[in-house]
Enzyme design. Structure first.
Site, mmCIF file in Angstrom:
data_model
loop_
_atom_site.group_PDB
_atom_site.id
_atom_site.type_symbol
_atom_site.label_atom_id
_atom_site.label_comp_id
_atom_site.label_asym_id
_atom_site.label_seq_id
_atom_site.Cartn_x
_atom_site.Cartn_y
_atom_site.Cartn_z
ATOM 1 N N HIS A 68 48.054 28.273 40.810
ATOM 2 C CA HIS A 68 47.606 29.538 41.169
ATOM 3 C C HIS A 68 46.420 29.413 41.663
ATOM 4 C CE1 HIS A 68 47.637 33.975 40.460
ATOM 5 N NE2 HIS A 68 47.771 33.824 41.773
ATOM 6 N N HIS A 100 58.484 35.105 41.199
ATOM 7 C CA HIS A 100 57.046 35.156 41.677
ATOM 8 C C HIS A 100 56.460 34.144 40.947
ATOM 9 C CE1 HIS A 100 52.933 36.706 41.543
ATOM 10 N NE2 HIS A 100 53.198 36.788 42.864
#
Length: 590
Positions: free
Chosen positions: A170, A124
């Protein structure tokens, strides 16, 4: 020197004498049983391998190979002309040639079933070097994950600051970006070093169609013939890992924010022209505000790529995606119109990927547990960490695995017990990154019933574990690491991670002031679902005034444990194996 000063020095003198490990009484007894006049021959060792180590097919050649592996120790005078003595036998048992999982078995699961029939080693936010908020984005953790055997790499792709290229970062955080091109090249160079089986790249896509087209060019140019592209066809069944050996697979869906921008533009055109015309070309050139709500939401939820809601936007968003980009997508992430019940319906004519957060999964299994199991028999379920795990921690993977979830996505740059379980699961099947799911997760019963991990089942097997002793801390740790003035006080924790009925932890006694603790304790673990069970092993050093010190850990798939007496290497918190620290243990099944 005063008398008082002398007493203080005497009381706190350090006692760090190097100790030499000695075979426990149980090992001495076995040596006596399988030797003659203090010598164990090749014939004796072969019989020991068959009867104690439960290696039914062990040959004299196998026994001779063990003898040969210890020849480098001949300077220790532990060999006789016809065999070796107790010390040599002990060194074999406690040596690298006697691990708890077979080093020679390699990939042994059937690899010809569809991808949906396997647990897949899944990362992830694979590009993050640390926490989820302000760590650097880099290709280095991607390389490290692939070298460990991870088979699913996740990249969050965004327009760069000039809106003319693509970065990986991110979104909505302070993470410093890394170029997508560099990440793709690193994947190509390292994809098949640890395993020949396919690597899936899951893209969380926040791009306009023109940048999607640019990504399509990058992906095609970087991977060339090793890219698996079904084209415009929708897969009715996923190919097998064997068929996809040394191939790269793309899994994504186009982002919802650009569809919403398109719809907003259409409404504006309707208002202006009154004829409902849509200016597709104009929309394709627009770049929405990436600092808006959707980007911030992705920080909170971590992954909003295809969670379930009541909007049937998936097919429409695909329609407006760059066609060359759309044709690269082999595993389509999608959500039908309706709630979770609709998301979990199985379409006989196509397969897809569905993503749920760990919280969504925990809630879903309460009501839809059996539907999830049925869904994962043909389709792929991806589970990802909840958004508040900003420290890159992880969650209990057994909830996903016991319901058939193939892609239980973990922050590989984090550490902790959950990640140790992930490492343990994928030590199975030769460490190739694909572990075939048990048959009960792949098939329905005669009345269409499916496996329910929360139902208490009868005990299928009982695992008996003996923890004899441990060694190696004296060499791998500074001598004052555990205690400034005396040797450490070690205890071991041994247990099972699995379905709720099987999950348990037990503990040995604490042995004071000993670098080489000899516990000689036995534990039994009744297992209702041994196929999903992982053996957890930890060593800690007792500290009466502070938190106990960490002394090593490992996690092993019960289904692949070698019976008999084995040397079990321990690892640090991040999963790296210590040079010397290991336990001598015995495993038996009844």
């Amino acid at each position: 020197m005063s008398k008082q000063t002398y007493r203080v020095c005497f009381c706190f003198r350090r006692r760090f004498h190097e100790t030499v490990s000695e075979a426990p009484d149980a090992i001495k007894s076995l040596f006596d049983q399988y030797s003659e006049n203090g010598t164990m021959t090749v014939d004796h060792l072969q019989r020991f391998l068959i009867e104690v180590q439960q290696e039914a097919n062990a040959t004299k050649e196998d026994a001779q190979a063990i003898f040969d592996s210890l020849r480098h120790l001949k300077h220790l005078n532990i060999f006789h002309r016809k065999g070796f003595n107790l010390e040599a036998f002990f060194k074999y048992l406690f040596g690298d040639v006697n691990p708890p999982l077979s080093p020679s078995i390699g990939v042994h699961h059937d690899m010809t079933a569809p991808l949906s029939h396997y647990f897949i080693y899944t990362g992830h936010n694979s590009y993050l070097t640390g926490n989820q908020l302000n760590s650097d984005c880099s290709n280095v953790p991607i390389i490290q994950a692939l070298q460990r055997g991870v088979r699913v790499i996740e990249l969050d792709i965004w327009p760069n600051s000039k809106k003319d290229d693509v970065d990986v970062l991110h979104g909505g955080t302070l993470t410093a970006p890394v170029q997508l091109k560099l990440c793709l090249e690193s994947i190509k160079e390292n994809a098949f070093l640890a395993s020949e089986y396919p690597v899936v790249i899951t893209l969380e896509d926040h791009l306009t169609p023109d940048l999607q087209a640019k990504v399509a060019g990058m992906v095609t140019q970087t991977f060339g013939d090793i890219l698996f592209t079904p084209g415009a066809e929708t897969l009715k069944e996923f190919p097998s890992p064997e068929y996809l050996k040394r191939r790269i697979i793309i899994s994504t869906k186009p982002p919802k924010e650009y569809l919403e921008a398109k719809e907003a533009k259409e409404k504006e055109n309707v208002a202006q022209k009154g004829n409902g015309a849509a200016d597709e070309e104009a929309w394709g050139k627009e770049v929405p505000n990436l600092k808006g709500v959707d980007r911030v939401t992705s920080t909170v939820d971590k992954d909003d790529s295809d969670g379930c809601n009541n909007n049937d936007e998936d097919d429409k968003s695909q329609h407006y995606a760059a066609p060359e980009y759309k044709h690269l997508i082999a595993i389509h992430a999608g959500k039908p119109k309706g709630g979770l019940k609709e998301c979990l319906k199985v379409d006989p004519d196509k397969v897809r990927r569905l993503s749920l957060s760990e919280q969504q999964l925990e809630k879903a299994v309460e009501t839809y547990g059996k539907d999830i199991v049925r869904f994962t028999q043909r389709n792929i379920l991806r589970v990802y960490p909840k958004g508040i795990r900003v420290d890159s921690s992880n969650y209990n993977p057994l909830i996903g695995w016991s319901h058939g979830a193939q892609m239980v996505a973990f922050n590989m740059q984090g550490y902790g017990r959950s990640l140790w379980l992930m490492h343990g699961m994928f030590r199975a099947n030769g460490g190739c990154g694909y572990v075939k799911k048990p048959d009960f997760l792949l098939k329905a019963g005669p009345h269409n019933e499916v496996f329910d991990p929360n139902v208490n089942l009868p005990v299928k097997r009982t695992l008996k574990v003996i923890v004899y002793m441990g060694e190696g801390w004296y060499y791998d740790f500074h001598h004052t690491h555990f205690d400034a003035y005396s040797p450490p006080d070690f205890y071991a924790r041994v247990g099972i991670a699995g379905v709720p009925a099987d999950t348990v932890m037990k503990k040995t006694k604490t042995l004071e002031d000993n670098w080489i603790p000899a516990w000689n304790e036995e534990f039994e673990f009744p297992l209702t679902v041994p196929e999903l069970a992982l053996l957890r092993i930890e060593v800690h050093e007792y500290d009466m005034s502070e938190k106990d010190d960490f002394g090593g850990q490992t996690c092993l798939p019960v289904s692949e444990l070698r019976r008999g007496i084995r040397a079990v290497p321990l690892h640090d918190r991040k999963g790296e194996k210590y040079n010397s620290v290991k336990l001598l243990m015995r495993f038996e099944f009844s």
